[in-house]
Design a protein around this motif. Structure first.
Motif, short mmCIF file in Angstrom:
data_model
loop_
_atom_site.label_atom_id
_atom_site.label_comp_id
_atom_site.label_asym_id
_atom_site.label_seq_id
_atom_site.Cartn_x
_atom_site.Cartn_y
_atom_site.Cartn_z
N MET A 143 0.84 -1.19 0.00
CA MET A 143 0.00 0.00 0.00
C MET A 143 0.88 1.25 0.00
O MET A 143 1.86 1.32 0.74
CB MET A 143 -0.91 0.00 1.23
N ILE A 144 0.52 2.23 -0.83
CA ILE A 144 1.32 3.45 -0.95
C ILE A 144 0.83 4.49 0.05
O ILE A 144 -0.36 4.77 0.14
CB ILE A 144 1.23 4.02 -2.38
N ILE A 145 1.75 5.05 0.80
CA ILE A 145 1.45 6.16 1.70
C ILE A 145 1.71 7.46 0.95
O ILE A 145 2.80 7.67 0.42
CB ILE A 145 2.31 6.10 2.97
N TYR A 146 0.70 8.34 0.92
CA TYR A 146 0.83 9.64 0.29
C TYR A 146 0.86 10.72 1.36
O TYR A 146 -0.20 11.22 1.77
CB TYR A 146 -0.35 9.91 -0.65
N PRO A 147 2.05 11.09 1.88
CA PRO A 147 2.08 12.23 2.81
C PRO A 147 1.52 13.45 2.08
O PRO A 147 1.82 13.67 0.91
CB PRO A 147 3.56 12.38 3.15
N THR A 148 0.70 14.22 2.80
CA THR A 148 -0.13 15.21 2.13
C THR A 148 0.15 16.62 2.62
O THR A 148 0.16 16.87 3.84
CB THR A 148 -1.62 14.86 2.36
N LEU A 149 0.36 17.52 1.66
CA LEU A 149 0.46 18.95 1.94
C LEU A 149 -0.84 19.61 1.49
O LEU A 149 -1.24 19.45 0.33
CB LEU A 149 1.63 19.58 1.18
N GLU A 150 -1.48 20.32 2.38
CA GLU A 150 -2.67 21.11 2.04
C GLU A 150 -2.26 22.57 2.15
O GLU A 150 -1.86 23.03 3.24
CB GLU A 150 -3.82 20.76 2.98
N LEU A 151 -2.33 23.29 1.04
CA LEU A 151 -1.75 24.63 0.96
C LEU A 151 -2.82 25.70 0.88
O LEU A 151 -3.81 25.57 0.15
CB LEU A 151 -0.84 24.74 -0.27
N GLN A 152 -2.59 26.78 1.61
CA GLN A 152 -3.43 27.97 1.53
C GLN A 152 -2.54 29.18 1.80
O GLN A 152 -1.85 29.25 2.82
CB GLN A 152 -4.57 27.91 2.56
N ASN A 153 -2.52 30.11 0.85
CA ASN A 153 -1.67 31.31 0.96
C ASN A 153 -0.21 30.96 1.22
O ASN A 153 0.48 31.63 1.99
CB ASN A 153 -2.18 32.23 2.07
N GLY A 154 0.26 29.89 0.57
CA GLY A 154 1.66 29.49 0.70
C GLY A 154 2.00 28.79 2.00
O GLY A 154 3.17 28.49 2.25
N ARG A 155 0.99 28.49 2.82
CA ARG A 155 1.23 27.86 4.12
C ARG A 155 0.62 26.47 4.16
O ARG A 155 -0.36 26.19 3.46
CB ARG A 155 0.60 28.70 5.24
N CYS A 156 1.19 25.62 4.99
CA CYS A 156 0.61 24.30 5.23
C CYS A 156 -0.52 24.45 6.23
O CYS A 156 -0.33 25.03 7.32
CB CYS A 156 1.66 23.34 5.79
N VAL A 157 -1.69 23.94 5.87
CA VAL A 157 -2.86 24.06 6.73
C VAL A 157 -3.62 22.74 6.78
O VAL A 157 -3.36 21.82 6.00
CB VAL A 157 -3.81 25.18 6.23
N SER A 158 -4.56 22.68 7.68
CA SER A 158 -5.59 21.64 7.68
C SER A 158 -6.91 22.35 7.89
O SER A 158 -6.97 23.39 8.56
CB SER A 158 -5.36 20.61 8.79
N LEU A 159 -7.97 21.80 7.32
CA LEU A 159 -9.28 22.40 7.47
C LEU A 159 -10.15 21.55 8.39
O LEU A 159 -10.05 20.33 8.40
CB LEU A 159 -9.98 22.54 6.11
N ARG A 160 -11.01 22.21 9.13
CA ARG A 160 -12.02 21.54 9.93
C ARG A 160 -13.35 21.67 9.20
O ARG A 160 -13.77 22.77 8.86
CB ARG A 160 -12.12 22.18 11.31
N ARG A 161 -14.00 20.53 8.96
CA ARG A 161 -15.28 20.50 8.27
C ARG A 161 -15.24 21.19 6.91
O ARG A 161 -16.23 21.73 6.43
CB ARG A 161 -16.38 21.13 9.16
N GLY A 162 -14.04 21.20 6.30
CA GLY A 162 -13.90 21.74 4.96
C GLY A 162 -14.02 23.25 4.87
O GLY A 162 -14.18 23.80 3.78
N ARG A 163 -13.94 23.95 5.99
CA ARG A 163 -14.14 25.39 6.00
C ARG A 163 -12.85 26.12 5.62
O ARG A 163 -11.91 26.17 6.40
CB ARG A 163 -14.62 25.85 7.38
N LEU A 164 -12.84 26.68 4.41
CA LEU A 164 -11.66 27.39 3.93
C LEU A 164 -11.33 28.60 4.77
O LEU A 164 -10.18 29.03 4.84
CB LEU A 164 -11.87 27.81 2.47
N GLU A 165 -12.34 29.18 5.40
CA GLU A 165 -12.12 30.40 6.18
C GLU A 165 -11.62 30.13 7.60
O GLU A 165 -11.31 31.07 8.34
CB GLU A 165 -13.43 31.21 6.25
N GLU A 166 -11.52 28.86 7.99
CA GLU A 166 -11.08 28.53 9.35
C GLU A 166 -9.97 27.48 9.33
O GLU A 166 -10.11 26.38 9.88
CB GLU A 166 -12.26 28.01 10.18
N PRO A 167 -8.83 27.79 8.69
CA PRO A 167 -7.76 26.79 8.62
C PRO A 167 -6.98 26.67 9.92
O PRO A 167 -6.84 27.64 10.68
CB PRO A 167 -6.85 27.35 7.51
N SER A 168 -6.50 25.46 10.18
CA SER A 168 -5.47 25.27 11.21
C SER A 168 -4.14 25.42 10.50
O SER A 168 -3.85 24.70 9.53
CB SER A 168 -5.58 23.87 11.84
#
Length: 247
Positions: free
Chosen positions: A1-26
Protein backbone atom coordinates in the motif's frame (compact mmCIF):
# COMPACT_ATOMS: atom_id res chain seq x y z
CA UNK A 1 0.00 0.00 0.00
CA UNK A 2 1.32 3.45 -0.95
CA UNK A 3 1.45 6.16 1.70
CA UNK A 4 0.83 9.64 0.29
CA UNK A 5 2.08 12.23 2.81
CA UNK A 6 -0.13 15.21 2.13
CA UNK A 7 0.46 18.95 1.94
CA UNK A 8 -2.67 21.11 2.04
CA UNK A 9 -1.75 24.63 0.96
CA UNK A 10 -3.43 27.97 1.53
CA UNK A 11 -1.67 31.31 0.96
CA UNK A 12 1.66 29.49 0.70
CA UNK A 13 1.23 27.86 4.12
CA UNK A 14 0.61 24.30 5.23
CA UNK A 15 -2.86 24.06 6.73
CA UNK A 16 -5.59 21.64 7.68
CA UNK A 17 -9.28 22.40 7.47
CA UNK A 18 -12.02 21.54 9.93
CA UNK A 19 -15.28 20.50 8.27
CA UNK A 20 -13.90 21.74 4.96
CA UNK A 21 -14.14 25.39 6.00
CA UNK A 22 -11.66 27.39 3.93
CA UNK A 23 -12.12 30.40 6.18
CA UNK A 24 -11.08 28.53 9.35
CA UNK A 25 -7.76 26.79 8.62
CA UNK A 26 -5.47 25.27 11.21
CA UNK A 27 -2.06 26.67 10.27
CA UNK A 28 1.08 24.59 10.65
CA UNK A 29 4.14 26.79 11.07
CA UNK A 30 6.46 24.82 8.81
CA UNK A 31 8.06 25.51 5.43
CA UNK A 32 6.18 23.58 2.70
CA UNK A 33 9.29 22.89 0.62
CA UNK A 34 11.33 21.71 3.59
CA UNK A 35 8.41 19.57 4.71
CA UNK A 36 8.12 17.96 1.28
CA UNK A 37 11.86 17.30 1.21
CA UNK A 38 11.55 15.76 4.66
CA UNK A 39 8.88 13.39 3.40
CA UNK A 40 11.23 12.23 0.64
CA UNK A 41 14.16 11.80 3.02
CA UNK A 42 12.04 9.50 5.18
CA UNK A 43 11.25 7.38 2.13
CA UNK A 44 8.03 8.65 0.54
CA UNK A 45 7.70 7.82 -3.15
CA UNK A 46 4.64 10.04 -3.68
CA UNK A 47 3.48 13.35 -2.23
CA UNK A 48 -0.12 14.50 -2.50
CA UNK A 49 -0.70 18.27 -2.66
CA UNK A 50 -4.12 19.89 -2.32
CA UNK A 51 -4.30 23.57 -3.29
CA UNK A 52 -7.15 25.10 -1.28
CA UNK A 53 -6.70 28.51 -2.89
CA UNK A 54 -7.27 26.96 -6.31
CA UNK A 55 -10.63 25.68 -5.06
CA UNK A 56 -11.64 29.35 -4.90
CA UNK A 57 -10.10 30.09 -8.29
CA UNK A 58 -6.83 31.58 -7.04
CA UNK A 59 -3.33 30.65 -8.20
CA UNK A 60 -1.09 31.87 -5.36
CA UNK A 61 0.34 28.41 -4.67
CA UNK A 62 1.09 27.40 -8.26
CA UNK A 63 4.76 28.45 -8.24
CA UNK A 64 5.35 26.72 -4.90
CA UNK A 65 3.82 23.48 -6.17
CA UNK A 66 5.95 23.69 -9.32
CA UNK A 67 9.07 24.05 -7.16
CA UNK A 68 8.12 21.01 -5.10
CA UNK A 69 7.61 19.01 -8.31
CA UNK A 70 10.97 20.13 -9.70
CA UNK A 71 13.20 19.94 -6.66
CA UNK A 72 12.08 17.08 -4.40
CA UNK A 73 12.70 14.28 -6.89
CA UNK A 74 9.42 12.72 -5.79
CA UNK A 75 6.29 11.92 -7.76
CA UNK A 76 3.61 14.52 -6.99
CA UNK A 77 -0.16 14.12 -7.16
CA UNK A 78 -1.87 17.52 -7.51
CA UNK A 79 -5.45 18.26 -6.44
CA UNK A 80 -7.72 21.20 -5.80
CA UNK A 81 -9.67 23.41 -8.17
CA UNK A 82 -8.47 21.76 -11.38
CA UNK A 83 -11.56 22.29 -13.50
CA UNK A 84 -10.50 22.92 -17.10
CA UNK A 85 -8.73 20.97 -19.81
CA UNK A 86 -5.97 23.61 -19.95
CA UNK A 87 -5.29 23.30 -16.22
CA UNK A 88 -4.96 19.53 -16.47
CA UNK A 89 -2.63 19.74 -19.45
CA UNK A 90 -0.60 22.48 -17.76
CA UNK A 91 0.05 20.47 -14.60
CA UNK A 92 1.04 17.40 -16.58
CA UNK A 93 3.43 19.53 -18.68
CA UNK A 94 4.90 20.92 -15.45
CA UNK A 95 5.75 17.41 -14.31
CA UNK A 96 2.90 16.40 -12.05
CA UNK A 97 2.76 12.63 -11.86
CA UNK A 98 -1.01 12.65 -11.46
CA UNK A 99 -3.85 15.15 -11.49
CA UNK A 100 -6.91 14.66 -9.29
CA UNK A 101 -10.31 15.60 -10.73
CA UNK A 102 -13.54 15.65 -8.76
CA UNK A 103 -15.91 18.55 -9.41
CA UNK A 104 -15.22 18.66 -13.15
CA UNK A 105 -15.53 14.87 -13.33
CA UNK A 106 -19.11 15.20 -12.09
CA UNK A 107 -19.94 18.19 -14.30
CA UNK A 108 -18.19 17.26 -17.54
CA UNK A 109 -17.51 13.53 -17.57
CA UNK A 110 -16.95 13.40 -21.33
CA UNK A 111 -14.03 15.80 -21.08
CA UNK A 112 -12.50 13.94 -18.14
CA UNK A 113 -12.82 10.60 -19.92
CA UNK A 114 -11.14 12.09 -22.97
CA UNK A 115 -8.30 13.42 -20.81
CA UNK A 116 -7.89 10.04 -19.12
CA UNK A 117 -7.64 8.31 -22.48
CA UNK A 118 -5.09 10.87 -23.61
CA UNK A 119 -3.08 10.61 -20.39
CA UNK A 120 -3.59 7.04 -19.16
CA UNK A 121 -2.57 6.43 -15.56
CA UNK A 122 -2.22 10.15 -14.83
CA UNK A 123 -5.82 11.09 -14.06
CA UNK A 124 -7.22 10.29 -10.60
CA UNK A 125 -10.98 10.38 -10.10
CA UNK A 126 -12.01 11.96 -6.78
CA UNK A 127 -15.20 10.92 -5.01
CA UNK A 128 -15.89 12.95 -1.86
CA UNK A 129 -18.74 11.36 0.08
CA UNK A 130 -20.72 12.85 2.96
CA UNK A 131 -23.76 11.13 4.50
CA UNK A 132 -24.02 8.96 1.40
CA UNK A 133 -23.97 11.89 -1.02
CA UNK A 134 -21.35 12.75 -3.61
CA UNK A 135 -20.05 16.27 -2.89
CA UNK A 136 -18.34 18.80 -5.17
CA UNK A 137 -16.84 22.30 -4.92
CA UNK A 138 -14.68 21.52 -1.91
CA UNK A 139 -17.32 19.48 -0.06
CA UNK A 140 -19.84 22.30 -0.33
CA UNK A 141 -22.39 21.11 -2.89
CA UNK A 142 -24.11 17.73 -3.26
CA UNK A 143 -24.85 16.34 -6.72
CA UNK A 144 -27.72 14.15 -7.86
CA UNK A 145 -25.66 11.12 -8.93
CA UNK A 146 -24.88 8.53 -6.26
CA UNK A 147 -21.26 7.69 -5.44
CA UNK A 148 -21.85 4.17 -6.76
CA UNK A 149 -23.20 5.38 -10.11
CA UNK A 150 -20.43 7.98 -10.34
CA UNK A 151 -17.76 5.31 -10.03
CA UNK A 152 -19.61 2.98 -12.38
CA UNK A 153 -19.72 5.67 -15.07
CA UNK A 154 -15.91 5.61 -15.18
CA UNK A 155 -15.56 1.82 -15.07
CA UNK A 156 -13.91 1.47 -18.50
CA UNK A 157 -11.73 4.60 -18.31
CA UNK A 158 -7.92 4.18 -17.90
CA UNK A 159 -7.69 6.05 -14.60
CA UNK A 160 -4.59 5.98 -12.43
CA UNK A 161 -6.75 5.45 -9.38
CA UNK A 162 -9.90 6.51 -7.57
CA UNK A 163 -9.47 8.77 -4.53
CA UNK A 164 -12.33 8.26 -2.08
CA UNK A 165 -12.72 10.70 0.80
CA UNK A 166 -14.94 9.62 3.66
CA UNK A 167 -15.94 13.12 4.78
CA UNK A 168 -17.90 11.79 7.75
CA UNK A 169 -14.77 10.07 9.03
CA UNK A 170 -12.56 13.08 8.35
CA UNK A 171 -14.91 15.40 10.23
CA UNK A 172 -15.89 13.28 13.20
CA UNK A 173 -12.76 11.14 13.46
CA UNK A 174 -14.47 7.90 14.56
CA UNK A 175 -12.39 4.87 15.36
CA UNK A 176 -11.57 3.61 11.87
CA UNK A 177 -15.03 3.44 10.34
CA UNK A 178 -14.15 1.70 7.10
CA UNK A 179 -17.60 0.59 5.96
CA UNK A 180 -18.00 3.23 3.23
CA UNK A 181 -14.51 2.69 1.83
CA UNK A 182 -14.84 -1.08 1.91
CA UNK A 183 -18.15 -0.96 0.07
CA UNK A 184 -17.12 1.52 -2.62
CA UNK A 185 -13.72 -0.10 -3.12
CA UNK A 186 -15.55 -3.34 -3.81
CA UNK A 187 -17.63 -1.71 -6.53
CA UNK A 188 -14.82 -0.36 -8.73
CA UNK A 189 -12.21 -2.20 -10.76
CA UNK A 190 -9.82 0.72 -10.24
CA UNK A 191 -7.41 0.72 -7.35
CA UNK A 192 -8.56 2.99 -4.54
CA UNK A 193 -6.71 5.61 -2.52
CA UNK A 194 -8.37 6.33 0.82
CA UNK A 195 -8.60 9.78 2.38
CA UNK A 196 -9.96 11.03 5.68
CA UNK A 197 -9.56 7.79 7.64
CA UNK A 198 -6.02 7.83 9.05
CA UNK A 199 -5.83 9.46 12.48
CA UNK A 200 -3.35 7.07 14.12
CA UNK A 201 -0.93 4.35 13.06
CA UNK A 202 -3.40 1.51 13.66
CA UNK A 203 -5.64 3.00 10.96
CA UNK A 204 -2.90 2.38 8.40
CA UNK A 205 -2.69 -1.25 9.49
CA UNK A 206 -6.46 -1.65 9.17
CA UNK A 207 -6.60 -0.06 5.72
CA UNK A 208 -3.88 -2.36 4.49
CA UNK A 209 -6.21 -5.34 4.70
CA UNK A 210 -9.25 -3.76 3.03
CA UNK A 211 -9.54 -5.31 -0.47
CA UNK A 212 -8.67 -2.99 -3.36
CA UNK A 213 -7.25 -0.21 -1.16
CA UNK A 214 -3.90 0.58 -2.78
CA UNK A 215 -2.95 3.70 -0.86
CA UNK A 216 -3.93 6.35 1.65
CA UNK A 217 -3.42 10.06 2.15
CA UNK A 218 -2.05 11.18 5.52
CA UNK A 219 -2.01 14.89 6.25
CA UNK A 220 -3.24 16.30 9.56
CA UNK A 221 -2.11 13.22 11.48
CA UNK A 222 1.50 13.78 10.34
CA UNK A 223 1.56 17.46 11.25
CA UNK A 224 -0.03 16.84 14.65
CA UNK A 225 2.51 14.04 15.18
CA UNK A 226 -0.20 11.45 15.82
CA UNK A 227 1.40 9.41 13.03
CA UNK A 228 5.11 9.08 12.25
CA UNK A 229 5.71 8.87 8.50
CA UNK A 230 8.55 6.39 8.78
CA UNK A 231 6.43 4.05 10.87
CA UNK A 232 3.47 4.42 8.50
CA UNK A 233 5.66 3.55 5.51
CA UNK A 234 6.92 0.48 7.35
CA UNK A 235 3.43 -0.69 8.30
CA UNK A 236 2.25 -0.22 4.71
CA UNK A 237 4.84 -2.60 3.31
CA UNK A 238 3.50 -5.92 2.02
CA UNK A 239 3.76 -8.86 4.37
CA UNK A 240 6.15 -11.49 2.94
CA UNK A 241 4.41 -14.68 1.95
CA UNK A 242 5.18 -17.70 4.07
CA UNK A 243 7.23 -20.17 2.05
CA UNK A 244 6.91 -23.87 2.61
CA UNK A 245 10.04 -25.56 3.86
CA UNK A 246 11.03 -28.71 2.02
CA UNK A 247 12.94 -31.33 3.91
Amino acid sequence: MIIYPTLELQNGRCVSLRRGRLEEPSIWHVDPMETAQGFVEVGAEWIHITDFDAVDGKSENAALIEDIIKHTGCSVQVAGGIRTRDMVESWIEKGAGRVVLGTIAARDPDMVKELANRHPDQIVLAADVWQGQLMTDGWRNPVAITPEDFLASYADVPLASVLITDIDSDIEQPDAQLGLLSRLAGETRHQVIAAGTVHELDDVARLKYVPNIAGTLIGRALFSKNVDLGEALEVAQPVPEVKAEFI
